[in-house]
Design a protein around this motif. Structure first.
Motif, PDB file in Angstrom:
ATOM      1  N   ALA A  57       7.397   5.052   7.457  1.00 25.07           N
ATOM      2  CA  ALA A  57       6.951   3.759   6.940  1.00 25.07           C
ATOM      3  C   ALA A  57       7.457   2.626   7.825  1.00 25.07           C
ATOM      4  O   ALA A  57       6.725   1.664   8.106  1.00 25.07           O
ATOM      5  N   GLN A  58       8.704   2.727   8.259  1.00 29.68           N
ATOM      6  CA  GLN A  58       9.270   1.684   9.113  1.00 29.68           C
ATOM      7  C   GLN A  58       8.567   1.635  10.459  1.00 29.68           C
ATOM      8  O   GLN A  58       8.289   0.548  10.997  1.00 29.68           O
ATOM      9  N   ALA A  59       8.271   2.804  11.034  1.00 31.43           N
ATOM     10  CA  ALA A  59       7.564   2.840  12.320  1.00 31.43           C
ATOM     11  C   ALA A  59       6.185   2.207  12.198  1.00 31.43           C
ATOM     12  O   ALA A  59       5.753   1.439  13.071  1.00 31.43           O
ATOM     13  N   THR A  60       5.487   2.502  11.107  1.00 29.91           N
ATOM     14  CA  THR A  60       4.173   1.905  10.872  1.00 29.91           C
ATOM     15  C   THR A  60       4.284   0.404  10.658  1.00 29.91           C
ATOM     16  O   THR A  60       3.493  -0.381  11.199  1.00 29.91           O
ATOM     17  N   ALA A  61       5.272  -0.019   9.877  1.00 30.71           N
ATOM     18  CA  ALA A  61       5.472  -1.445   9.624  1.00 30.71           C
ATOM     19  C   ALA A  61       5.744  -2.197  10.921  1.00 30.71           C
ATOM     20  O   ALA A  61       5.174  -3.271  11.167  1.00 30.71           O
ATOM     21  N   ASP A  62       6.607  -1.633  11.762  1.00 23.96           N
ATOM     22  CA  ASP A  62       6.937  -2.273  13.038  1.00 23.96           C
ATOM     23  C   ASP A  62       5.709  -2.373  13.935  1.00 23.96           C
ATOM     24  O   ASP A  62       5.486  -3.399  14.598  1.00 23.96           O
ATOM     25  N   GLU A  63       4.911  -1.313  13.956  1.00 26.31           N
ATOM     26  CA  GLU A  63       3.712  -1.291  14.799  1.00 26.31           C
ATOM     27  C   GLU A  63       2.696  -2.337  14.348  1.00 26.31           C
ATOM     28  O   GLU A  63       2.154  -3.091  15.175  1.00 26.31           O
ATOM     29  N   ILE A  64       2.448  -2.407  13.054  1.00 25.19           N
ATOM     30  CA  ILE A  64       1.459  -3.362  12.543  1.00 25.19           C
ATOM     31  C   ILE A  64       1.954  -4.799  12.719  1.00 25.19           C
ATOM     32  O   ILE A  64       1.178  -5.689  13.075  1.00 25.19           O
TER      33      ILE A  64
ATOM     34  N   ASP B 140       1.442  -5.791  16.294  1.00 22.66           N
ATOM     35  CA  ASP B 140       0.026  -5.944  16.665  1.00 22.66           C
ATOM     36  C   ASP B 140      -0.616  -7.178  16.049  1.00 22.66           C
ATOM     37  O   ASP B 140      -1.561  -7.736  16.617  1.00 22.66           O
ATOM     38  N   THR B 141      -0.147  -7.589  14.877  1.00 22.26           N
ATOM     39  CA  THR B 141      -0.849  -8.648  14.137  1.00 22.26           C
ATOM     40  C   THR B 141      -0.046  -9.934  13.963  1.00 22.26           C
ATOM     41  O   THR B 141      -0.618 -10.965  13.600  1.00 22.26           O
ATOM     42  N   GLY B 142       1.252  -9.857  14.144  1.00 21.37           N
ATOM     43  CA  GLY B 142       2.083 -11.031  13.922  1.00 21.37           C
ATOM     44  C   GLY B 142       2.360 -11.319  12.460  1.00 21.37           C
ATOM     45  O   GLY B 142       2.950 -12.349  12.130  1.00 21.37           O
ATOM     46  N   ARG B 143       1.962 -10.434  11.578  1.00 17.95           N
ATOM     47  CA  ARG B 143       2.203 -10.624  10.147  1.00 17.95           C
ATOM     48  C   ARG B 143       3.572 -10.079   9.760  1.00 17.95           C
ATOM     49  O   ARG B 143       4.170  -9.277  10.480  1.00 17.95           O
ATOM     50  N   LYS B 144       4.079 -10.510   8.607  1.00 17.10           N
ATOM     51  CA  LYS B 144       5.311  -9.950   8.076  1.00 17.10           C
ATOM     52  C   LYS B 144       4.977  -8.619   7.422  1.00 17.10           C
ATOM     53  O   LYS B 144       4.138  -8.551   6.510  1.00 17.10           O
ATOM     54  N   VAL B 145       5.618  -7.558   7.894  1.00 12.48           N
ATOM     55  CA  VAL B 145       5.359  -6.221   7.361  1.00 12.48           C
ATOM     56  C   VAL B 145       6.702  -5.531   7.146  1.00 12.48           C
ATOM     57  O   VAL B 145       7.496  -5.399   8.084  1.00 12.48           O
ATOM     58  N   ILE B 146       6.949  -5.108   5.925  1.00 10.46           N
ATOM     59  CA  ILE B 146       8.198  -4.435   5.598  1.00 10.46           C
ATOM     60  C   ILE B 146       7.916  -2.984   5.203  1.00 10.46           C
ATOM     61  O   ILE B 146       6.774  -2.622   4.869  1.00 10.46           O
ATOM     62  N   ALA B 147       8.958  -2.166   5.269  1.00 12.55           N
ATOM     63  CA  ALA B 147       8.857  -0.773   4.839  1.00 12.55           C
ATOM     64  C   ALA B 147       9.689  -0.585   3.578  1.00 12.55           C
ATOM     65  O   ALA B 147      10.813  -1.095   3.487  1.00 12.55           O
ATOM     66  N   VAL B 148       9.123   0.123   2.609  1.00  9.80           N
ATOM     67  CA  VAL B 148       9.815   0.373   1.343  1.00  9.80           C
ATOM     68  C   VAL B 148       9.689   1.855   1.006  1.00  9.80           C
ATOM     69  O   VAL B 148       8.590   2.409   1.040  1.00  9.80           O
ATOM     70  N   LYS B 149      10.809   2.473   0.682  1.00 13.72           N
ATOM     71  CA  LYS B 149      10.781   3.870   0.257  1.00 13.72           C
ATOM     72  C   LYS B 149      10.631   3.943  -1.250  1.00 13.72           C
ATOM     73  O   LYS B 149      11.336   3.244  -1.989  1.00 13.72           O
ATOM     74  N   ALA B 150       9.715   4.780  -1.717  1.00 14.96           N
ATOM     75  CA  ALA B 150       9.557   4.954  -3.162  1.00 14.96           C
ATOM     76  C   ALA B 150       8.880   6.283  -3.461  1.00 14.96           C
ATOM     77  O   ALA B 150       7.977   6.716  -2.727  1.00 14.96           O
ATOM     78  N   ASP B 151       9.323   6.909  -4.524  1.00 15.91           N
ATOM     79  CA  ASP B 151       8.663   8.078  -5.104  1.00 15.91           C
ATOM     80  C   ASP B 151       7.795   7.557  -6.237  1.00 15.91           C
ATOM     81  O   ASP B 151       8.321   7.102  -7.264  1.00 15.91           O
TER      82      ASP B 151
ATOM     83  N   ASN C 185       8.542   8.713   2.876  1.00 17.04           N
ATOM     84  CA  ASN C 185       9.209   8.882   4.166  1.00 17.04           C
ATOM     85  C   ASN C 185       9.478   7.503   4.766  1.00 17.04           C
ATOM     86  O   ASN C 185       8.592   6.891   5.355  1.00 17.04           O
ATOM     87  N   LEU C 186      10.699   7.015   4.595  1.00 16.44           N
ATOM     88  CA  LEU C 186      11.027   5.661   5.044  1.00 16.44           C
ATOM     89  C   LEU C 186      10.957   5.520   6.557  1.00 16.44           C
ATOM     90  O   LEU C 186      10.544   4.469   7.070  1.00 16.44           O
ATOM     91  N   GLU C 187      11.334   6.552   7.286  1.00 14.25           N
ATOM     92  CA  GLU C 187      11.305   6.478   8.749  1.00 14.25           C
ATOM     93  C   GLU C 187       9.885   6.245   9.254  1.00 14.25           C
ATOM     94  O   GLU C 187       9.642   5.393  10.110  1.00 14.25           O
TER      95      GLU C 187
ATOM     96  N   ILE D 190       0.850  -1.183   0.000  1.00 19.13           N
ATOM     97  CA  ILE D 190       0.000   0.000   0.000  1.00 19.13           C
ATOM     98  C   ILE D 190       0.887   1.234   0.000  1.00 19.13           C
ATOM     99  O   ILE D 190       1.722   1.407   0.879  1.00 19.13           O
ATOM    100  N   THR D 191       0.749   2.055  -1.032  1.00 24.50           N
ATOM    101  CA  THR D 191       1.517   3.295  -1.099  1.00 24.50           C
ATOM    102  C   THR D 191       0.828   4.353  -0.238  1.00 24.50           C
ATOM    103  O   THR D 191      -0.383   4.317  -0.024  1.00 24.50           O
ATOM    104  N   GLY D 192       1.629   5.290   0.254  1.00 23.33           N
ATOM    105  CA  GLY D 192       1.081   6.267   1.186  1.00 23.33           C
ATOM    106  C   GLY D 192       0.580   5.589   2.442  1.00 23.33           C
ATOM    107  O   GLY D 192      -0.367   6.045   3.069  1.00 23.33           O
ATOM    108  N   GLY D 193       1.249   4.494   2.796  1.00 22.44           N
ATOM    109  CA  GLY D 193       0.755   3.659   3.892  1.00 22.44           C
ATOM    110  C   GLY D 193       1.295   3.993   5.261  1.00 22.44           C
ATOM    111  O   GLY D 193       0.943   3.337   6.241  1.00 22.44           O
ATOM    112  N   ALA D 194       2.140   5.013   5.356  1.00 22.78           N
ATOM    113  CA  ALA D 194       2.795   5.298   6.633  1.00 22.78           C
ATOM    114  C   ALA D 194       1.885   5.986   7.635  1.00 22.78           C
ATOM    115  O   ALA D 194       2.119   5.919   8.847  1.00 22.78           O
TER     116      ALA D 194
END
Length: 258
Positions: free
Chosen positions: A48-55, A58-69, A44-46, A16-20
Motif C-alpha cells: 500500500a505504501q509503495a502504491t501511495a508513493d508512486e501515485i 505521478d500526480t502531486g496529490r496527497k496519498v497515504i497508506a493505511v493498513k486494515a483488515d 499489506n501495508l508495504e 479505496i480498499t484493496g488499493g495496493a
C-alpha cells in the motif's frame, strides 16, 4: 459549471480498499489524476505504501497508506479515524477489497466459504457502515462498492459459487443502503467489472488456461484493461453522478448481455 467541472475531484477525500494492486491500484490512479487526495487501504501495508508513493509522485496529490483488515470491526473503525484525521475528511468510500477461491461446490470447505463471504460481503458491510456513519454526520458522500459481473451470471468453466454468491450479496446490500440513506445525502452504488487483464490474472498459472475460453466467449473478444474502469470510478466519485444511487454499473464488454 460544466460537465467537465463536475467530473473533477479536486478537494475530495477518498479511500479505496484493496488499493495496493490490480484494479484497485488502477482506479486509485484515475481518482488521483482527477484531483482527489487518497488513502490506499490494504492488508499489506508495504504494498500500500509503495502504491501511495508512486501515485503521489505521478500526480502531486496527497496519498497515504493505511493498513486494515476489512473483516475486523475495530480495524475498520480505526481506518476511518486515521483517514479522516490525515486527509481532513471523507467524501468518497470505495470498498473494493475482495478475493476469489475456485473450488467445486461439493469440495468447498466451510472455512473456504466463510473466508470469501467474510472478506467480500461482511467486509463490504463493515466498511460501508463505518463510512456511512461518518458521512451521515458530515453532510453526505458517495460510497462505491465493487461487485462483479459474477453477481449476474454463473461463470464458466471455473467453479466459484462462493464468489458469485458474495458479489450478488454486495449488490443487494448496496441497494438496501442506498434506499436507507437516499434522503440523508449518502449515495451508494456498485461497480461490476467483467474479466480484467490485471498482472495477477495474466501471470496466474491457475488462470492462464482459462483466458482463451473467456476471450472466446467475450463479445469484444478480449478482457478489459484495468484503466478502462477509471472513467466509471471517477464518475461515481464525482458530483456528475449526483442522481445515481442504488444502481449497478456493469463494465464487462457486454459479457453479461448474451
Amino acid at each position: 459549471m460544466t460537465v467537465m467541472d463536475n467530473l473533477r475531484l479536486d478537494g475530495k477525500k477518498i479511500y479505496i480498499t484493496g488499493g495496493a494492486q490490480g484494479l484497485g491500484k488502477s482506479m486509485a490512479e484515475g481518482l488521483a489524476q482527477a484531483g482527489a487526495d487518497l488513502a490506499i487501504v490494504d492488508i499489506n501495508l508495504e504494498k500500500a505504501q509503495a502504491t501511495a508513493d508512486e501515485i503521489a509522485a505521478d500526480t502531486g496529490r496527497k496519498v497515504i497508506a493505511v493498513k486494515a483488515d476489512v473483516t475486523n470491526p475495530d480495524d475498520v473503525d480505526q481506518m476511518i479515524e486515521t483517514i479522516t484525521t490525515e486527509l481532513g475528511g471523507l467524501d468518497v468510500a470505495f470498498n473494493n477489497a475482495g478475493i476469489v477461491i475456485n473450488t467445486p461446490a461439493e469440495e468447498t470447505s466451510f472455512e473456504e466459504w466463510s473466508k470469501v463471504i467474510n472478506i467480500n460481503l461482511n467486509g463490504t458491510f463493515l466498511t460501508s457502515q463505518a463510512a456511512g456513519k461518518y458521512m451521515l454526520e458530515h453532510g453526505g458522500g458517495s460510497i462505491i462498492n465493487t461487485a462483479s459481473m459474477s453477481a449476474h451470471i454463473v461463470n464458466r468453466p471455473q467453479p466459484q459459487a462462493s464468489y458469485n454468491a458474495s458479489k450478488a450479496g454486495v449488490i443487494q446490500l448496496s441497494k438496501s443502503l442506498a434506499i436507507e440513506w437516499a434522503k440523508k445525502g449518502v449515495r451508494v452504488n456498485t461497480l461490476s467489472p467483467g474479466y480484467m487483464a490485471t498482472d495477477l490474472t495474466l501471470n496466474s498459472e491457475e488462470l492462464k488456461p482459462l483466458i482463451d475460453i473467456w476471450n472466446d466467449w467475450a463479445p469484444l473478444g478480449r478482457m478489459g484493461k484495468p484503466e478502462e474502469l477509471q472513467g466509471i470510478a471517477v464518475y461515481l466519485a464525482s458530483d456528475a453522478s449526483s442522481f445515481a444511487t442504488g444502481a449497478d454499473f456493469g463494465i464487462d464488454g457486454a459479457f453479461t448481455a448474451w
